[in-house]
Motif scaffolding. Structure first.
Motif, PDB file in Angstrom:
ATOM      1  N   PHE A   1       0.858  -1.184   0.000  1.00  0.00           N
ATOM      2  CA  PHE A   1       0.000   0.000   0.000  1.00  0.00           C
ATOM      3  C   PHE A   1       0.895   1.235   0.000  1.00  0.00           C
ATOM      4  N   ASP A   2       0.460   2.303  -0.667  1.00  0.00           N
ATOM      5  CA  ASP A   2       1.258   3.515  -0.774  1.00  0.00           C
ATOM      6  C   ASP A   2       0.668   4.658   0.043  1.00  0.00           C
ATOM      7  N   SER A   3       0.026   4.337   1.137  1.00  0.00           N
ATOM      8  CA  SER A   3      -0.502   5.381   2.015  1.00  0.00           C
ATOM      9  C   SER A   3      -0.449   4.880   3.452  1.00  0.00           C
ATOM     10  N   GLU A   4      -0.404   5.829   4.373  1.00  0.00           N
ATOM     11  CA  GLU A   4      -0.278   5.495   5.796  1.00  0.00           C
ATOM     12  C   GLU A   4      -1.599   5.061   6.425  1.00  0.00           C
ATOM     13  N   GLU A   5      -2.727   5.380   5.776  1.00  0.00           N
ATOM     14  CA  GLU A   5      -4.029   5.014   6.337  1.00  0.00           C
ATOM     15  C   GLU A   5      -5.052   4.864   5.226  1.00  0.00           C
ATOM     16  N   LEU A   6      -6.121   4.174   5.538  1.00  0.00           N
ATOM     17  CA  LEU A   6      -7.248   4.069   4.610  1.00  0.00           C
ATOM     18  C   LEU A   6      -8.129   5.300   4.802  1.00  0.00           C
ATOM     19  N   ASP A   7      -8.403   6.014   3.736  1.00  0.00           N
ATOM     20  CA  ASP A   7      -9.231   7.213   3.773  1.00  0.00           C
ATOM     21  C   ASP A   7     -10.645   6.804   3.355  1.00  0.00           C
ATOM     22  N   ILE A   8     -11.518   6.608   4.342  1.00  0.00           N
ATOM     23  CA  ILE A   8     -12.858   6.078   4.073  1.00  0.00           C
ATOM     24  C   ILE A   8     -13.881   7.200   4.113  1.00  0.00           C
TER      25      ILE A   8
ATOM     26  N   ILE B   1      -7.528   3.599  -3.273  1.00  0.00           N
ATOM     27  CA  ILE B   1      -6.469   2.608  -3.059  1.00  0.00           C
ATOM     28  C   ILE B   1      -5.268   2.997  -3.920  1.00  0.00           C
ATOM     29  N   ALA B   2      -4.088   3.006  -3.322  1.00  0.00           N
ATOM     30  CA  ALA B   2      -2.846   3.274  -4.074  1.00  0.00           C
ATOM     31  C   ALA B   2      -1.833   2.202  -3.692  1.00  0.00           C
ATOM     32  N   LEU B   3      -1.216   1.586  -4.702  1.00  0.00           N
ATOM     33  CA  LEU B   3      -0.218   0.537  -4.503  1.00  0.00           C
ATOM     34  C   LEU B   3       1.050   0.912  -5.243  1.00  0.00           C
ATOM     35  N   VAL B   4       2.197   0.478  -4.708  1.00  0.00           N
ATOM     36  CA  VAL B   4       3.482   0.683  -5.367  1.00  0.00           C
ATOM     37  C   VAL B   4       4.160  -0.672  -5.492  1.00  0.00           C
ATOM     38  N   GLU B   5       4.663  -0.967  -6.670  1.00  0.00           N
ATOM     39  CA  GLU B   5       5.344  -2.235  -6.913  1.00  0.00           C
ATOM     40  C   GLU B   5       6.728  -2.213  -6.271  1.00  0.00           C
TER      41      GLU B   5
END
Length: 190
Positions: A164-171, A183-187
């Motif tokens: 995951f590319d963030s420190e928290e889930l922004d709901i 959702i942000a992901l980094v390979e």
């Protein structure tokens, strides 16, 4: 097979994006630059992003997955839904009664594990029935020997190792019983 994240257990609210990233521009959570670990890279790395509308059940599943990965710290596998399959990757030439063929290496090394449901084995361009794909053992097994001198190739889709590319889930809650989550992901290179 290691843990994977499915992209579409929900209704997408924003387009899915995939962009090429420069490994030298990314820092890992250990504080060391990725470029130090990525000097061997001979393939592209990507960042993935989308926003989805979740039901309460799917949101609970996502949150449990997030917690189990410790947010952006843990790695997992992700299948890029718009990624192109690797086509006709060379496996070598069949000898005698050979049924087990080593999976490709080199530029393909980041493309494992393979999605077994997408693998198609060919002998001189004709499809051959696959008995199994062993990504841990890095081999594909044909149901029967294809014949001496046959050129073996494999077409497949694969999973990518990401975090995951963030420190928290922004709901966000746009309506009762629905939840929007970007959702942000980094390979990862390794």
């Amino acid at each position: 097979m290691p843990t994977t994240l499915s992209v579409f257990p929900f209704v997408p609210t924003h387009p899915y994006t995939r962009k090429r990233i420069d490994p030298s521009a990314i820092a890992t959570f250990s504080g060391s630059p990725l470029s130090a670990r990525a000097s061997f890279l001979d393939r592209d790395l990507f960042a993935f992003a989308w926003s989805g509308r979740f039901t309460l059940t799917n949101l609970a599943t996502l949150e449990a997955f997030w917690v189990a990965r410790r947010g952006p710290v843990g790695l997992f596998y992700f299948k890029d839904p718009i990624g192109q399959p690797r086509t006709l990757a060379a496996l070598g030439t069949a000898v005698a009664a050979q049924v087990i063929f080593p999976l490709p290496t080199g530029a393909y090394r980041g493309e494992f594990p393979i999605d077994n449901g997408t693998a198609i084995l060919y002998a001189d361009g004709s499809p051959v029935t696959i008995a199994s794909v062993d990504t841990d053992g890095r081999s594909v097994t044909a149901s029967s020997a294809p014949g001496v001198g046959k050129v073996m190739t494999l077409t497949y889709q694969h999973y990518r190792k990401v975090r995951f590319d963030s420190e928290e889930l922004d709901i966000a809650t746009p309506a009762v019983g629905t939840y929007d989550v970007p959702i942000a992901l980094v390979e990862e290179a390794a």
